[in-house]
Structures are given as structure tokens and as C-alpha cells.
Write a protein that holds these residues in place. Sequence first.
Motif, PDB file in Angstrom:
ATOM      1  N   PHE A 112       1.157  -1.105   0.400  1.00  0.00           N
ATOM      2  CA  PHE A 112      -0.083  -0.378   0.142  1.00  0.00           C
ATOM      3  C   PHE A 112       0.734   1.419   0.102  1.00  0.00           C
ATOM      4  O   PHE A 112       1.565   1.242   0.989  1.00  0.00           O
ATOM      5  CB  PHE A 112      -1.189  -0.259   1.617  1.00  0.00           C
ATOM      6  N   ALA A 113       0.165   1.722  -1.078  1.00  0.00           N
ATOM      7  CA  ALA A 113       0.802   3.509  -0.799  1.00  0.00           C
ATOM      8  C   ALA A 113       1.315   4.489   0.281  1.00  0.00           C
ATOM      9  O   ALA A 113       0.223   4.509   0.688  1.00  0.00           O
ATOM     10  CB  ALA A 113       0.649   4.275  -2.078  1.00  0.00           C
ATOM     11  N   PRO A 114       2.568   4.762   0.399  1.00  0.00           N
ATOM     12  CA  PRO A 114       1.984   5.515   2.107  1.00  0.00           C
ATOM     13  C   PRO A 114       0.782   6.485   1.965  1.00  0.00           C
ATOM     14  O   PRO A 114       0.873   7.301   0.905  1.00  0.00           O
ATOM     15  CB  PRO A 114       3.828   6.206   2.400  1.00  0.00           C
ATOM     16  N   ASP A 479     -10.386   2.157   6.571  1.00  0.00           N
ATOM     17  CA  ASP A 479     -10.820   4.298   5.489  1.00  0.00           C
ATOM     18  C   ASP A 479      -9.822   3.894   3.804  1.00  0.00           C
ATOM     19  O   ASP A 479      -9.885   4.297   2.474  1.00  0.00           O
ATOM     20  CB  ASP A 479     -11.454   5.034   5.585  1.00  0.00           C
ATOM     21  N   ALA A 480      -8.667   4.013   4.581  1.00  0.00           N
ATOM     22  CA  ALA A 480      -8.102   3.881   3.289  1.00  0.00           C
ATOM     23  C   ALA A 480      -7.576   2.686   2.652  1.00  0.00           C
ATOM     24  O   ALA A 480      -7.579   2.510   1.420  1.00  0.00           O
ATOM     25  CB  ALA A 480      -6.122   4.124   3.756  1.00  0.00           C
ATOM     26  N   VAL A 481      -7.798   1.385   3.339  1.00  0.00           N
ATOM     27  CA  VAL A 481      -7.809   0.458   2.411  1.00  0.00           C
ATOM     28  C   VAL A 481      -8.587  -0.135   1.556  1.00  0.00           C
ATOM     29  O   VAL A 481      -9.391  -0.263   0.647  1.00  0.00           O
ATOM     30  CB  VAL A 481      -7.835  -0.764   3.280  1.00  0.00           C
ATOM     31  N   ALA A 482     -10.059   0.537   2.031  1.00  0.00           N
ATOM     32  CA  ALA A 482     -11.389   0.607   1.369  1.00  0.00           C
ATOM     33  C   ALA A 482     -11.333   1.959   0.219  1.00  0.00           C
ATOM     34  O   ALA A 482     -12.293   1.644  -0.690  1.00  0.00           O
ATOM     35  CB  ALA A 482     -12.043   1.092   2.317  1.00  0.00           C
ATOM     36  N   GLY A 483     -10.515   2.709   0.650  1.00  0.00           N
ATOM     37  CA  GLY A 483     -10.726   3.469  -0.548  1.00  0.00           C
ATOM     38  C   GLY A 483     -11.348   4.579  -0.710  1.00  0.00           C
ATOM     39  O   GLY A 483     -11.524   5.186  -1.854  1.00  0.00           O
ATOM     40  N   THR A 484     -11.938   4.941   0.382  1.00  0.00           N
ATOM     41  CA  THR A 484     -12.735   5.750   0.924  1.00  0.00           C
ATOM     42  C   THR A 484     -12.282   7.402   1.290  1.00  0.00           C
ATOM     43  O   THR A 484     -12.715   7.756   1.648  1.00  0.00           O
ATOM     44  CB  THR A 484     -13.904   5.267   2.279  1.00  0.00           C
ATOM     45  N   LEU A 485     -10.641   7.193   1.494  1.00  0.00           N
ATOM     46  CA  LEU A 485     -10.264   9.011   1.365  1.00  0.00           C
ATOM     47  C   LEU A 485      -9.802   9.469   0.430  1.00  0.00           C
ATOM     48  O   LEU A 485      -9.797   8.612  -0.650  1.00  0.00           O
ATOM     49  CB  LEU A 485      -9.235   8.114   2.253  1.00  0.00           C
ATOM     50  N   PRO A 486     -10.423  10.309   0.764  1.00  0.00           N
ATOM     51  CA  PRO A 486     -10.284  11.932  -0.280  1.00  0.00           C
ATOM     52  C   PRO A 486      -8.921  11.516  -1.370  1.00  0.00           C
ATOM     53  O   PRO A 486      -7.828  11.563   0.262  1.00  0.00           O
ATOM     54  CB  PRO A 486     -10.978  12.868  -0.037  1.00  0.00           C
ATOM     55  N   ALA A 487      -8.546  11.742  -2.224  1.00  0.00           N
ATOM     56  CA  ALA A 487      -7.061  12.006  -3.003  1.00  0.00           C
ATOM     57  C   ALA A 487      -6.312  13.565  -2.149  1.00  0.00           C
ATOM     58  O   ALA A 487      -7.228  14.386  -2.946  1.00  0.00           O
ATOM     59  CB  ALA A 487      -6.929  11.381  -3.934  1.00  0.00           C
ATOM     60  N   PRO A 488      -5.403  13.876  -2.078  1.00  0.00           N
ATOM     61  CA  PRO A 488      -5.048  14.621  -1.746  1.00  0.00           C
ATOM     62  C   PRO A 488      -4.632  15.734  -3.229  1.00  0.00           C
ATOM     63  O   PRO A 488      -4.983  15.272  -4.104  1.00  0.00           O
ATOM     64  CB  PRO A 488      -3.365  14.658  -1.270  1.00  0.00           C
ATOM     65  N   GLU A 489      -5.059  16.348  -2.661  1.00  0.00           N
ATOM     66  CA  GLU A 489      -4.782  17.644  -4.700  1.00  0.00           C
ATOM     67  C   GLU A 489      -3.448  18.169  -4.568  1.00  0.00           C
ATOM     68  O   GLU A 489      -3.080  18.327  -5.640  1.00  0.00           O
ATOM     69  CB  GLU A 489      -5.774  18.944  -4.656  1.00  0.00           C
TER      70      GLU A 489
END
Length: 552
Positions: A112-114, A479-489
Motif C-alpha cells: 500500500f502506498a504511504p 478507510d484507506a484500505v477501502a479506498g474511501t479517503l479523498p485523494a490530496p490535491e
Amino acid sequence: MTYAITQTCCSDATCIAACPVNCIHPTPEERDFGRTEMLYIDPKACIDCGACADACPVDAIFPVESLTGAQKEYGAVNAAYYEDREPEPAVTGPNFHAWSEPAFERTLPSDFAPIRVAVVGTGPAGMYAAEDLLLYTGAEVTLVDRLPVAGGLIRYGVAPDHPSTKKAGDSFARFHTHPRVRMHLGLDVGRDITPEELAAHHDAVVYAVGAGAGRRLGIPGEDLPGSISATTFVSWYNAHPEVAPDAVGLSAERVVVVGNGNVAVDAARILVSDPDALASTDIARHALDALRSGRVREVVLLGRRGPDEAAYTRPELLALKHLPGVELVVDDHDPRTGAAIDAAGPRDKAALLQGVAREKADWSLAPVTGRRIVLRFHSAPVEACGEDEVRAVRVTGGADASDGPVILAGMLLRAVGYHGVPVAGLPFDEATGTVPHEGGRVTGLPGTYVVGWIKRGPSGGIGANRTCAAETVGTLLADAVAGTLPAPEHGPRAFHRLVRRRNRRIVDARGLAEIERAELALGAREGRPRVKLATVSELVAAARGSRWTLPR
């Protein structure tokens, strides 16, 4: 020779992890964990290995035979916890003990990417969250605090005469210079940058901002000069830069403290302690000067409940009983008080008051000669009296509010609890003083989390934040694993540039080390452990390595 846990216990369970024979309870797997005042060593199970003492972050564990003075009572305090209790399961096999770390998943898959996480607040709650992220994942952590120095309640909430408790901050400080940490102290989220801007530069944001307001009494005269909150008083004697040196006056001979929790006890103890003894601590210089020239001789602690229901912990009451040069007295105005003390068993809190002097005081008179603390149970304030400042406090004397006396006093100190304040950009529950959340995830705001008192309310000491942080970090990583974190801009360098444009007085890890060096040097010059810098300008100047003279 067995060991005992003493007054400064922080209950973070580090000692439990080190114990090879499961003799320290309650453990994180047991129902009582987080509910007891401290942790306890079973004298029958202890094997005298000393592993717990080596692991303790606050120097609270000692051999029973080495305890002296007030600490002697902790041998019995530890043993009393195990009276009439079922024995714990024996330890078998290669494992040290049955309990494990809190069962929240705090790791990410190896591929998983940091992620980049901002932690707003550098007190215990925020630093336990940062610790989990740094130890169990490859996350990059941005530490943010609105003050130009780290520490939160470790620095500004712990009483100066509890130096061992402050040592918990040393374990957090090692993360300030971690290679995956960037520190921005003196950055106010909501003033210097918006919550939206902070979120746009990180995968997640964890708010650990505490509960900064004191609860009010709701009585007439509460806003008179001479009526102050415990939050102000504690910040004042701890050199908080947002509380002026002249915020507290000590010209009164008698002070009424409303409340009998640990903060109330801390306030009473500081007010009547020998200033020469406090001079060996890191108490604010202005507070030490005021205590030396002040006139306070008597502190009355008002508790609306009885001695068996008092909110203070046994360790704090024991400290009052053994305070040099200070007499502890129980006001015997209500027969329920003496009856509860006399009937108390060994494990009852009220039993600690057996043998303490009792009297029915005449509150219309000035304090007696000498320094003393009076515990007045079954009593509550009705009105702060005075035209231009507090001159007296009218209190209840029993079941009927009208039959209580008027206590001549020149200060009313309100120590009835803390309350959270709204956080910019976050939902807020006024009734509880907390941010609505699910497992630490802020309701309706993906990628935003809370930990500590702003999450659960103002309860629990330093160690309670460890499990609290574990839950929040576990939720965040799920949440990170589930992919629900918004990607930083934006990237981390963009955030650094933004911060520097908005505030030129930001303190980083190197600047924090300069502040530490300056305060220790000032302390060495005065024969004290440190002298805290008490204003933002002094802190920023020290962070930049500027030379200046502490005003006398």
C-alpha cells in the motif's frame, strides 16, 4: 520484595506489556481498564523482576520497601485492589500474558502506498495517534499546533509539582524529529489556513484539539472580578501564552474552589504550597512571584456530593494529606459526611479521610493562622457576593439551599469540568462539547477524524488516549484500505509553501529544539529544572536562536 504503582500512574499499560507474570491489572482486555483511577500490582503474584519499573514512562513504580513519606501508603493501595477478587488466570506457555494490544487493525498492506496524515494538536491524544501511524505504517505525518511549542496538556495542564507525570512527554518527543514527520507549530487552522486547505494537502486529517473551555456554574455573581475558571488558573501557573501574567490575583486570604475533582485538588494544593518548594519546579515565573507575595492561607473545596462519591482520585487525596506545612480539615457541617467516613471500608475512597481532623467552621471569620485546605462536602455555591469583586460566596449547607452559610472569600475558582469548543469546519454537539463521529470518523466528512477529549468528552487521563487513538487510527486505516479517503490535491512541498506564505512565525522541529535549549538554560541559571517562556514572541524568538533577557 514486591513493587507498587504510585501517584503518577498514567494508565497507558506500558508496564502491563513488560510484566512477565500478568500481575498488573486491570489489563486492556478487562472491563475495568480505563475505569479505575490507576493500575495496580498484585503483591502475591509479583516476582520482583522490576521490568514494569523499567518500562514505566512516568516513574510511578517502585519497590514497596523503598517507599517513603506519602508514597508508603501505596503498598496498601495496590494490595487493597486485589482483596475479595477472583485470582487471574495463571500465565502458561511462551507468552508473557493473555492480553494483547487493542484489537483495532492499525496496519496497511505491505504494497500500500504511504498516506499523508495531518494531526492537529500535539498533546497526548494527537501524539498517540501519530505514534501509531509512524510505528505501524509508512505514513507521513504533519504535526500542527496553534501554539508555537508542542506538548498540549502535558505542558500546560499537568501541575508543576507533578514532574514525573510530565515525563510522558519525553516518549512523545522522540517522534518530533522522526524522518517521516513535518512539524508546523504556531499554525492556527481556521485562522492561518482553512480546514479545507489542510484537507486538500493530505489524505486524512486527525483533530486532537481537546476541550478548551471551563464549564460554568450558572449562579449570580459568577462574572464578578475574582471569579475565575480552573482552565484560566491552570494555564496561568503553567505559563500558557494566551493567559496574561496578571490574570490571577492572590490578595485574598481565603479562596473557595467549586468542585472536588483532580483539577480542583491541584488548584488547592498550588495555592497553599510553600513557594520555596514550588521554586524547584517549572511553575511559571510570574505565578511563583505571585504566590510568594500573595496572602492565600485557606482554600475551601466545595463538593456537592459526599466523601465516598468525590471525583478526585485516591492518589491526589493522599498527596493533600501529606502536603508539608498544610493542615487538611473536613468541615463537619453535615452529619452524612462523618457517617460516610466512619463507615468506609478499606477499598472505599472515604476511608482515606479517617483520622483527618473535623470541625464546624465559622465562615464569617477570617482564616485561622497557618495554611490549610478544608473539604466541605454536601455543599454547592448559590451566589458569588460583592459589588465590584468577589467578597464572599453563599453556599448550601444541606438538603435546603437556604440554610447554608456565607463564606467570606476574595476568590471563587470554578473547577467543575471542561467543555469542548466548536472546531472550524467540523460539526459540533453543543450538549456534549464533542464532534459527532463513528469510531473516530467525523460524521459527514470523509477523511476527517477526531481523537481525545474532542472525540469522547473531557474524561480520562493521559493513558486513556492510547486506546482512544488506536480506535481512531484503526478506522482511518480501514478507510484507506477501502479506498474511501479523498485523494490530496497537492503535495507536501506545496503545503509547506502555503504555510510559510500565511504565517512567517512557524516553528519547526529545529525551532522546538531551540526553545527546549533556551528554557533549560534559563532554568539552570535560576537553579530550576526549566523556566518556561510565557509569551508567543518569546517562544518564537527562542526558536530562531535569538538572544534576549527574561524580564524580572
